[in-house]
Design a protein around this motif. Structure first.
Motif, PDB file in Angstrom:
ATOM      1  N   CYS A 169      27.024  19.351  30.009  1.00 18.07           N
ATOM      2  CA  CYS A 169      28.484  19.252  29.915  1.00 18.07           C
ATOM      3  C   CYS A 169      28.954  17.808  30.108  1.00 18.07           C
ATOM      4  O   CYS A 169      29.807  17.330  29.360  1.00 18.07           O
ATOM      5  N   VAL A 219      35.816  27.086  31.958  1.00 18.94           N
ATOM      6  CA  VAL A 219      36.199  25.673  31.794  1.00 18.94           C
ATOM      7  C   VAL A 219      35.620  25.127  30.493  1.00 18.94           C
ATOM      8  O   VAL A 219      36.305  24.442  29.731  1.00 18.94           O
ATOM      9  N   GLU A 237      39.956  23.243  23.048  1.00 22.54           N
ATOM     10  CA  GLU A 237      40.986  22.207  22.932  1.00 22.54           C
ATOM     11  C   GLU A 237      40.564  21.084  21.994  1.00 22.54           C
ATOM     12  O   GLU A 237      41.399  20.374  21.447  1.00 22.54           O
ATOM     13  N   ARG A 238      39.280  20.922  21.799  1.00 24.07           N
ATOM     14  CA  ARG A 238      38.759  19.869  20.928  1.00 24.07           C
ATOM     15  C   ARG A 238      38.386  20.394  19.548  1.00 24.07           C
ATOM     16  O   ARG A 238      37.645  19.765  18.803  1.00 24.07           O
ATOM     17  N   CYS A 263      32.650  17.114  29.308  1.00 23.65           N
ATOM     18  CA  CYS A 263      33.236  18.266  29.999  1.00 23.65           C
ATOM     19  C   CYS A 263      32.780  18.215  31.452  1.00 23.65           C
ATOM     20  O   CYS A 263      31.589  18.271  31.736  1.00 23.65           O
ATOM     21  N   SER A 290      37.526  26.454  27.415  1.00 26.93           N
ATOM     22  CA  SER A 290      38.810  25.765  27.281  1.00 26.93           C
ATOM     23  C   SER A 290      38.612  24.343  26.764  1.00 26.93           C
ATOM     24  O   SER A 290      39.300  23.901  25.837  1.00 26.93           O
ATOM     25  N   HIS A 291      37.665  23.620  27.348  1.00 27.46           N
ATOM     26  CA  HIS A 291      37.406  22.225  26.969  1.00 27.46           C
ATOM     27  C   HIS A 291      37.064  22.114  25.482  1.00 27.46           C
ATOM     28  O   HIS A 291      37.648  21.298  24.762  1.00 27.46           O
TER      29      HIS A 291
END
Length: 139
Positions: A113, A50, A57-58, A118, A53-54
């Protein structure tokens, strides 16, 4: 009483004493470290996926293995081993953590996070959530 009792906090020592006093003596008490569990490890790697991915994507290219190394660096630190005259420094491994240490490590990651936007999944039936509930009851 079960043959095995797991203590999550010092506050549970009274309950342990009460249970021991209910028993016929002599009794044998064995104290061991409760190593991290497969359930904790599985959720941890889910979290790393996770996170990767987080942050990807940024615009911050991150693999789950990179996230693993980053979290170990931030929260577990390094250990140094001397071989002959050579010092070798490496990241601490999560395999060496006991159940409580792994819970603490995961909580630090979760807090970090959240501070970075996140949000990690914490299934209600996960062992991590169960331990957190039990620790909350003891606090």
């Amino acid at each position: 009483m079960a043959d095995t009792i797991t203590l999550f906090a010092k506050e549970q020592l009274g309950d342990l004493m009460t249970e021991l006093l209910r028993r016929d003596f002599p009794v044998r008490v064995k104290i061991t470290k409760a190593s991290r569990t497969l359930s904790q490890n599985a959720l941890y790697w889910q979290w790393l996926t996770v996170m990767a991915s987080h942050f990807t994507e940024r615009g911050h290219r991150l693999t789950k293995d990179d996230a693993h190394d980053l979290m170990r660096h931030k929260f577990l630190g390094h250990e140094t081993k001397t071989v002959g005259k050579t010092e070798i420094t490496k990241l601490r491994s999560t395999t060496e953590l006991d159940k409580g240490e792994m819970t603490d490590y995961m909580t630090q990651i979760d807090n970090w996070c959240v501070d970075h936007g996140c949000y990690l999944p914490k299934p209600e039936d996960s062992e991590y959530q169960q331990i957190m509930r039990e620790m909350g009851e003891c606090a």
